[in-house]
Design an enzyme around this catalytic site. Structure first.
Site, PDB file in Angstrom:
ATOM      1  N   GLY A  52      -6.905   0.846   4.419  1.00 16.38           N
ATOM      2  CA  GLY A  52      -6.523  -0.090   3.364  1.00 16.38           C
ATOM      3  C   GLY A  52      -6.519  -1.512   3.887  1.00 16.38           C
ATOM      4  O   GLY A  52      -7.547  -2.021   4.346  1.00 16.38           O
ATOM      5  N   GLY A  58       0.802  -1.220   0.000  1.00 13.65           N
ATOM      6  CA  GLY A  58       0.000   0.000   0.000  1.00 13.65           C
ATOM      7  C   GLY A  58       0.831   1.264   0.000  1.00 13.65           C
ATOM      8  O   GLY A  58       1.858   1.376  -0.676  1.00 13.65           O
ATOM      9  N   VAL A  59       0.380   2.241   0.796  1.00 20.30           N
ATOM     10  CA  VAL A  59       1.055   3.535   0.911  1.00 20.30           C
ATOM     11  C   VAL A  59       2.496   3.337   1.374  1.00 20.30           C
ATOM     12  O   VAL A  59       3.424   3.955   0.847  1.00 20.30           O
ATOM     13  CB  VAL A  59       0.288   4.453   1.893  1.00 20.30           C
ATOM     14  CG1 VAL A  59       1.096   5.684   2.245  1.00 20.30           C
ATOM     15  CG2 VAL A  59      -1.054   4.844   1.314  1.00 20.30           C
ATOM     16  N   ASP A  60       2.692   2.460   2.353  1.00 25.22           N
ATOM     17  CA  ASP A  60       4.019   2.212   2.918  1.00 25.22           C
ATOM     18  C   ASP A  60       5.003   1.766   1.837  1.00 25.22           C
ATOM     19  O   ASP A  60       6.093   2.329   1.695  1.00 25.22           O
ATOM     20  CB  ASP A  60       3.902   1.152   4.016  1.00 25.22           C
ATOM     21  CG  ASP A  60       5.130   1.029   4.889  1.00 25.22           C
ATOM     22  OD1 ASP A  60       5.973   1.937   4.895  1.00 25.22           O
ATOM     23  OD2 ASP A  60       5.231   0.005   5.588  1.00 25.22           O
TER      24      ASP A  60
END
Length: 173
Positions: free
Chosen positions: A128, A36-38
């Protein structure tokens, strides 16, 4: 410090493309990157972010960054100055973890203030793979940011898709 001077804006798009002082990373507790974002922040930001995360693990966070806490690193190759890593809670129907999610936003703003950041981009933390229902995640994010004293002038919620954008837009009224 005043929250009344903090503007809240919405952007649909990629958080790694935001030209802000600080980008908030919905990190996992290991600080070593993930999905995801990470994962996107670590990939686009380059190895400098991971190097500083390793240093944090070796010094202050040997067991990982606690849920609801926040810590800053360089932004590497991102068009931001810093990345503020925060670990959101996994959603649970059996246990109310709303305070931990709110803590992610409060603690990130506290770190931003310590850095002198004036513009901060947040994703929808925990919405998410951690399974937090988007409408509730948006409510907690907006209420918490509005209720937190900060010197940050602009909080930008950067939302990946229409559904997230609409949920946050409904909260901003």
């Amino acid at each position: 410090m005043s929250t009344s001077r903090t503007s809240l804006t919405l952007v649909q798009g990629d958080i790694t493309e935001q030209s802000v002082d600080a980008v908030v990373n919905a990190a996992n507790s290991s600080l070593m990157g993930g999905g995801g974002v990470d994962g996107a922040i670590h990939r686009r930001g380059g190895p400098e972010i991971l190097d500083e995360c390793r240093d944090l693990r070796a010094s202050r966070y040997g067991r990982g960054l606690p849920t609801g806490a926040a810590v800053a690193t360089t932004a590497g190759r991102l068009p931001a100055r810093w990345v503020i890593h925060t670990v959101g809670p996994r959603f649970s129907r059996e246990e109310d973890r709303s305070e931990l999610l709110a803590s992610c936003y409060r603690e990130s703003l506290k770190v931003a203030d310590a850095l002198g950041a004036r513009t901060v981009a947040f994703p929808a933390v925990s919405a998410g793979i951690y399974g937090w229902p988007m409408e509730d995640a948006a409510r907690i994010a907006v209420e918490t940011v509005r209720g937190t004293e900060t010197s940050v002038e602009e909080v930008r919620f950067v939302l990946f898709d229409d559904r997230a954008y609409e949920a946050f837009a409904a909260q901003l009224g």
